[in-house]
Design an enzyme around this catalytic site. Sequence first.
Site, PDB file in Angstrom:
ATOM      1  N   ASN A   1       0.836  -1.195   0.000  1.00 49.64           N
ATOM      2  CA  ASN A   1       0.000   0.000   0.000  1.00 49.64           C
ATOM      3  C   ASN A   1       0.869   1.242   0.000  1.00 49.64           C
ATOM      4  O   ASN A   1       2.077   1.182   0.214  1.00 49.64           O
ATOM      5  CB  ASN A   1      -0.946   0.003   1.212  1.00 49.64           C
ATOM      6  CG  ASN A   1      -0.212  -0.231   2.510  1.00 49.64           C
ATOM      7  OD1 ASN A   1       0.643   0.558   2.898  1.00 49.64           O
ATOM      8  ND2 ASN A   1      -0.531  -1.327   3.190  1.00 49.64           N
ATOM      9  N   GLY A   2       0.251   2.357  -0.256  1.00 46.44           N
ATOM     10  CA  GLY A   2       0.947   3.638  -0.310  1.00 46.44           C
ATOM     11  C   GLY A   2      -0.077   4.732  -0.479  1.00 46.44           C
ATOM     12  O   GLY A   2      -1.282   4.499  -0.367  1.00 46.44           O
ATOM     13  N   SER A   3       0.385   5.947  -0.777  1.00 47.44           N
ATOM     14  CA  SER A   3      -0.543   7.058  -0.932  1.00 47.44           C
ATOM     15  C   SER A   3      -1.441   6.870  -2.148  1.00 47.44           C
ATOM     16  O   SER A   3      -2.511   7.456  -2.241  1.00 47.44           O
ATOM     17  CB  SER A   3       0.230   8.373  -1.058  1.00 47.44           C
ATOM     18  OG  SER A   3       1.074   8.344  -2.195  1.00 47.44           O
ATOM     19  N   PHE A   4      -1.023   6.026  -3.098  1.00 47.83           N
ATOM     20  CA  PHE A   4      -1.830   5.759  -4.292  1.00 47.83           C
ATOM     21  C   PHE A   4      -3.033   4.895  -3.972  1.00 47.83           C
ATOM     22  O   PHE A   4      -4.036   4.910  -4.672  1.00 47.83           O
ATOM     23  CB  PHE A   4      -0.985   5.051  -5.362  1.00 47.83           C
ATOM     24  CG  PHE A   4      -0.541   3.683  -4.929  1.00 47.83           C
ATOM     25  CD1 PHE A   4      -1.313   2.564  -5.184  1.00 47.83           C
ATOM     26  CD2 PHE A   4       0.645   3.528  -4.227  1.00 47.83           C
ATOM     27  CE1 PHE A   4      -0.912   1.305  -4.754  1.00 47.83           C
ATOM     28  CE2 PHE A   4       1.059   2.282  -3.806  1.00 47.83           C
ATOM     29  CZ  PHE A   4       0.280   1.165  -4.065  1.00 47.83           C
ATOM     30  N   GLY A   5      -2.958   4.076  -2.916  1.00 49.79           N
ATOM     31  CA  GLY A   5      -4.012   3.131  -2.597  1.00 49.79           C
ATOM     32  C   GLY A   5      -3.434   1.835  -2.064  1.00 49.79           C
ATOM     33  O   GLY A   5      -2.428   1.835  -1.349  1.00 49.79           O
TER      34      GLY A   5
ATOM     35  N   LYS B   1      -4.728  -3.552  -8.105  1.00 54.65           N
ATOM     36  CA  LYS B   1      -4.310  -2.232  -7.642  1.00 54.65           C
ATOM     37  C   LYS B   1      -5.558  -1.369  -7.490  1.00 54.65           C
ATOM     38  O   LYS B   1      -6.249  -1.074  -8.461  1.00 54.65           O
ATOM     39  CB  LYS B   1      -3.336  -1.604  -8.637  1.00 54.65           C
ATOM     40  CG  LYS B   1      -2.820  -0.227  -8.226  1.00 54.65           C
ATOM     41  CD  LYS B   1      -1.843   0.314  -9.264  1.00 54.65           C
ATOM     42  CE  LYS B   1      -1.323   1.688  -8.882  1.00 54.65           C
ATOM     43  NZ  LYS B   1      -0.385   2.228  -9.900  1.00 54.65           N
TER      44      LYS B   1
ATOM     45  N   ASP C   1       8.844   6.750 -14.539  1.00 59.13           N
ATOM     46  CA  ASP C   1       9.236   6.232 -13.221  1.00 59.13           C
ATOM     47  C   ASP C   1       9.949   4.886 -13.361  1.00 59.13           C
ATOM     48  O   ASP C   1       9.634   3.922 -12.665  1.00 59.13           O
ATOM     49  CB  ASP C   1       8.026   6.102 -12.299  1.00 59.13           C
ATOM     50  CG  ASP C   1       8.435   5.969 -10.823  1.00 59.13           C
ATOM     51  OD1 ASP C   1       9.591   6.322 -10.489  1.00 59.13           O
ATOM     52  OD2 ASP C   1       7.599   5.532 -10.010  1.00 59.13           O
TER      53      ASP C   1
END
Length: 483
Positions: free
Chosen positions: A127-131, A148, A244
């Site tokens: 997980n992360g700030s993206f979801g 995702k 990226d």
Amino acid sequence: MSGGGPSGGGPGGSGRARTSSFAEPGGGGGGGGGGPGGSASGPGGTGGGKASVGAMGGGVGASSSGGGPSGSGGGGSGGPGAGTSFPPPGVKLGRDSGKVTTVVATLGQGPERSQEVAYTDIKVIGNGSFGVVYQARLAETRELVAIKKVLQDKRFKNRELQIMRKLDHCNIVRLRYFFYSSGEKKDELYLNLVLEYVPETVYRVARHFTKAKLIIPIIYVKVYMYQLFRSLAYIHSQGVCHRDIKPQNLLVDPDTAVLKLCDFGSAKQLVRGEPNVSYICSRYYRAPELIFGATDYTSSIDVWSAGCVLAELLLGQPIFPGDSGVDQLVEIIKVLGTPTREQIREMNPNYTEFKFPQIKAHPWTKVFKSRTPPEAIALCSSLLEYTPSSRLSPLEACAHSFFDELRSLGTQLPNNRPLPPLFNFSPGELSIQPSLNAILIPPHLRSPSGPATLTSSSQALTETQTGQDWQAPDATPTLTNSS
């Protein structure tokens, strides 16, 4: 393994102490993340703070990278199936969860066609700030997939979805399905991308060798990098820049050595004359023109990043481990020397009057260990050029002599398996730079009609193994967000 740049850190032979491990880059905006599944602990970088889905495979590197929210792009609204939540309330997200979840999903490629898709064994793998990223198993085929889940802004089409739907290549992670689900809050809508699951990342594979105090076998460096360049040649031919590229976003199957590029959350269709944000790409892999604040950059920023990945695999550690945006430029200058006025103008004309300390370039042969193949060093030096237009194109990189061993009949992986499919070129791929086809197609696969065409058996291989329907990049992209 915690994130952030290592303390010290100039390239070998340049006078600064370096760590001996593969460091997780600090990346953009937020602090650097840990290794796959790790926790954030590194210093902040330059970028927009989108956590990387490093990937849909065995773990998720939480290093942050630049770029706007994955829900950016042109106009539009959320799609079908938003009335249900995913995972559904009460589903235990554990390793042994046998609960079956059924959703109405749209096929990832081709015409919009919906069907019921059932999953089981749902568990969070990152997980992360993206979801959030889940692993699940398709109930019908028992195939593993990665899901995702990202918050969807109803005002926009999701750029990542739009790009993933048009990409179809054996070295790019495939979008199987997508569906929408509701969140806990009112009017909260989530987009769920169902992607093929690949168990490992180049980051984790390289870290395995580093922890064992071993150098990654050069054949793996060749096989991985070749497939990366091939994937870049394809997406660039479609007008898409990934923005990226880093080891965490390169999925690999450790048995077959197949590599697939993933995480298109920062990707964008670049249009000449339209500005783009320079706050993009994870710090260690940022092209110098991005550090200089350029907004008219090209897809050659991906080539720079790929050059950094190649150098990292050869060194066993990042080649430019900057502690900040400015320090990143310092690390680059320590190797390449101070850019000339003309090189600065090519990167960003606004900086031509800026005074830089005059530092001589460090010889490439001293940057790398003495046993590094000269062809590898030559390829690196042709990728890590200040002037964006002077860098090799991805297909020119594929045609480089460093990869000649892969084109030799009988070359195998160290585990005695055959090489993964490397030459199953589609007609579209062969039309990108036709002058290179005589090199790209190995002699044993050339047809009698000439070196620029594949044999019929190779053509059949192309059709069965890639399923590609190549098309020219759109002249008028539908995505209008300027970031």
